[in-house]
Design an enzyme around this catalytic site. Structure first.
Site, PDB file in Angstrom:
ATOM      1  N   VAL A 106     -77.077 -19.349 -71.041  1.00 16.77           N
ATOM      2  CA  VAL A 106     -76.826 -20.349 -72.089  1.00 16.77           C
ATOM      3  C   VAL A 106     -77.466 -21.692 -71.731  1.00 16.77           C
ATOM      4  O   VAL A 106     -78.034 -22.380 -72.593  1.00 16.77           O
ATOM      5  CB  VAL A 106     -75.305 -20.489 -72.336  1.00 16.77           C
TER       6      VAL A 106
ATOM      7  N   ILE B 292     -65.523 -17.287 -58.506  1.00 20.79           N
ATOM      8  CA  ILE B 292     -66.955 -17.508 -58.392  1.00 20.79           C
ATOM      9  C   ILE B 292     -67.553 -17.820 -59.768  1.00 20.79           C
ATOM     10  O   ILE B 292     -67.013 -17.369 -60.781  1.00 20.79           O
ATOM     11  CB  ILE B 292     -67.675 -16.267 -57.812  1.00 20.79           C
ATOM     12  N   ASN B 293     -68.660 -18.562 -59.776  1.00 18.66           N
ATOM     13  CA  ASN B 293     -69.499 -18.600 -60.966  1.00 18.66           C
ATOM     14  C   ASN B 293     -70.273 -17.267 -60.995  1.00 18.66           C
ATOM     15  O   ASN B 293     -69.993 -16.363 -60.208  1.00 18.66           O
ATOM     16  CB  ASN B 293     -70.432 -19.834 -60.909  1.00 18.66           C
ATOM     17  N   THR B 294     -71.236 -17.141 -61.873  1.00 17.88           N
ATOM     18  CA  THR B 294     -71.883 -15.843 -62.077  1.00 17.88           C
ATOM     19  C   THR B 294     -72.909 -15.517 -60.989  1.00 17.88           C
ATOM     20  O   THR B 294     -73.457 -16.399 -60.336  1.00 17.88           O
ATOM     21  CB  THR B 294     -72.595 -15.835 -63.438  1.00 17.88           C
TER      22      THR B 294
ATOM     23  N   CYS C 208     -74.067 -23.474 -61.866  1.00 14.76           N
ATOM     24  CA  CYS C 208     -74.675 -22.785 -63.010  1.00 14.76           C
ATOM     25  C   CYS C 208     -76.068 -22.292 -62.613  1.00 14.76           C
ATOM     26  O   CYS C 208     -76.897 -23.081 -62.165  1.00 14.76           O
ATOM     27  CB  CYS C 208     -74.776 -23.718 -64.210  1.00 14.76           C
TER      28      CYS C 208
ATOM     29  N   LYS D 192     -66.695 -26.154 -58.364  1.00 18.95           N
ATOM     30  CA  LYS D 192     -66.925 -24.741 -58.701  1.00 18.95           C
ATOM     31  C   LYS D 192     -68.120 -24.197 -57.928  1.00 18.95           C
ATOM     32  O   LYS D 192     -69.227 -24.731 -58.019  1.00 18.95           O
ATOM     33  CB  LYS D 192     -67.130 -24.576 -60.207  1.00 18.95           C
TER      34      LYS D 192
ATOM     35  N   LEU E 254     -75.863 -24.339 -70.351  1.00 19.95           N
ATOM     36  CA  LEU E 254     -74.926 -25.466 -70.465  1.00 19.95           C
ATOM     37  C   LEU E 254     -75.117 -26.296 -71.739  1.00 19.95           C
ATOM     38  O   LEU E 254     -75.060 -27.528 -71.704  1.00 19.95           O
ATOM     39  CB  LEU E 254     -75.011 -26.353 -69.218  1.00 19.95           C
TER      40      LEU E 254
ATOM     41  N   ASN F 225     -75.561 -14.021 -69.057  1.00 19.65           N
ATOM     42  CA  ASN F 225     -75.751 -15.158 -69.951  1.00 19.65           C
ATOM     43  C   ASN F 225     -76.750 -16.116 -69.321  1.00 19.65           C
ATOM     44  O   ASN F 225     -76.807 -16.258 -68.104  1.00 19.65           O
ATOM     45  CB  ASN F 225     -74.422 -15.866 -70.254  1.00 19.65           C
TER      46      ASN F 225
ATOM     47  N   ASN G 189     -64.973 -29.176 -67.240  1.00 12.81           N
ATOM     48  CA  ASN G 189     -66.091 -28.827 -66.363  1.00 12.81           C
ATOM     49  C   ASN G 189     -67.213 -29.847 -66.583  1.00 12.81           C
ATOM     50  O   ASN G 189     -67.610 -30.113 -67.720  1.00 12.81           O
ATOM     51  CB  ASN G 189     -66.526 -27.400 -66.747  1.00 12.81           C
TER      52      ASN G 189
HETATM   53  C1  SIN Z   1     -74.375 -21.656 -68.843  1.00 19.65           C
HETATM   54  O1  SIN Z   1     -74.094 -22.438 -69.754  1.00 19.65           O
HETATM   55  O2  SIN Z   1     -75.556 -21.373 -68.590  1.00 19.65           O
HETATM   56  C2  SIN Z   1     -73.296 -21.002 -68.030  1.00 19.65           C
HETATM   57  C3  SIN Z   1     -72.449 -21.983 -67.328  1.00 19.65           C
HETATM   58  C4  SIN Z   1     -72.345 -21.771 -65.865  1.00 19.65           C
HETATM   59  O3  SIN Z   1     -72.749 -20.730 -65.343  1.00 19.65           O
HETATM   60  O4  SIN Z   1     -71.834 -22.652 -65.179  1.00 19.65           O
END
Ligand code: SIN
Length: 298
Positions: free
Chosen positions: A69, A188-190, A127, A162, A71, A67, A97
């Site tokens: 996105v 973990i985050n991504t 993020c 986070k 935020l 993703n 968050n």
């Molecule tokens: C996003 O909105 O890009 C993802 C959120 C995140 O990885 O913290």
């Protein structure tokens, strides 16, 4: 079978929450009663509305998804006015968050949640999809300590930080967050990833790269929760590729107090219902009387 726990002084009926960004309260409430969860963690909220990144910003890959996105969110004022009352109908704790592009934006959004009836705040310095803020703060221990201590001064609720896995040594970042005054950590985050459409000779995502989540990242996440739990004295929300109740038990054994369900709920919105049931079955089958008795046993 005792599932409840105390997390940063907040009583939780069970260790399950949602992973920020993968949970849409109104959409998921059509599929199950949100009150079954210990807590819900909502998508990042900033001090002002953000549009997010251009599309395409989601792609499927082996073992998960990407993703980018960016935020997208309606801003704190609109979120508090329009989204919070919906969540307050449910008997579950609320974790918000918080995101920002700059130190000032982080402290500003933290101030906007003072006196607002949510239970915990989760500082998003991880993020990978924004060019300022997010992971740009979360990969430098000095910046981590600085932003955490600045935000900590503004909040009147427990502060979870986070963490990103896109670092060489996650324990160094975890210690910096602890030094800054974090009450808890989530990880973990991504993982930063990429997919190329070889026929069009272009990246699939408009922003070229994005965050990789899903079952394939789970061993990385379990390893990092384990390392962090040995390095700091803070409660942890573990996440990354949780698909089953057994996965939840694995994160708890690695050292997590709570566990978040993320990508699984995008594949099957009812996943939290099944995962909770599977966790109870695992405990019954293996003689676990209190879920916290297996925390950090590895
Ligand atoms: C996003 O909105 O890009 C993802 C959120 C995140 O990885 O913290």
């Amino acid at each position: 079978m005792k599932m409840n726990l105390d997390f940063c002084g907040i009583p939780m009926k069970n260790p399950l929450t949602t992973a920020s960004g993968t949970f849409n309260p109104r959409a998921h409430a059509d599929f199950y009663d949100l009150s079954i969860l210990g807590a819900v963690t909502v998508k990042g909220v900033a001090s002002t509305p953000w549009d997010g990144n251009p599309t395409p910003r989601i792609a499927e890959v082996y073992g998960g998804m990407l993703n980018s996105v960016g935020l997208q969110n309606p801003g704190a004022k609109a979120w508090i006015r329009e989204e919070l009352p919906f969540l307050q109908q449910y008997d579950t704790k609320i974790i918000v968050n918080l995101c920002g592009h700059t130190m000032d934006e982080y402290t500003e959004v933290a101030q906007m949640f003072r006196g607002v009836p949510v239970d915990l705040l989760e500082l998003n310095i991880s993020c990978p999809n924004v060019s300022a803020g997010g992971v740009t703060f979360g990969t430098d221990p000095k910046m981590v300590e600085k932003v955490v201590s600045a935000v900590k001064k503004e909040v009147d609720k427990p502060l979870i930080v986070k963490l990103t896995p896109n670092v060489t040594d996650i324990t160094e970042i975890a210690r910096a967050a602890e030094a800054g005054g974090a009450d808890a950590l989530s990880l973990i985050n991504t993982l930063l990833g990429m997919k190329i459409d070889i026929y069009r000779r272009k990246p699939v995502l408009a922003r070229s790269v994005g965050g990789f989540s899903g079952p394939a990242v789970k061993p990385v996440a379990v390893r990092m929760v384990y390392q962090v739990s040995k390095a700091v004295d803070l409660p942890i929300i573990g996440m990354g590729g949780v698909m089953t109740g057994e996965d939840v038990a694995e994160f708890i054994m690695a050292g997590a107090s709570m566990v978040a369900i993320g990508t699984a709920a995008l594949v099957d919105p009812q996943a939290p219902v099944r995962i909770l049931q599977e966790l109870e079955e695992f405990c019954d089958k293996t003689g676990v009387k209190d879920i916290q008795e297996i925390r950090g046993i590895i």
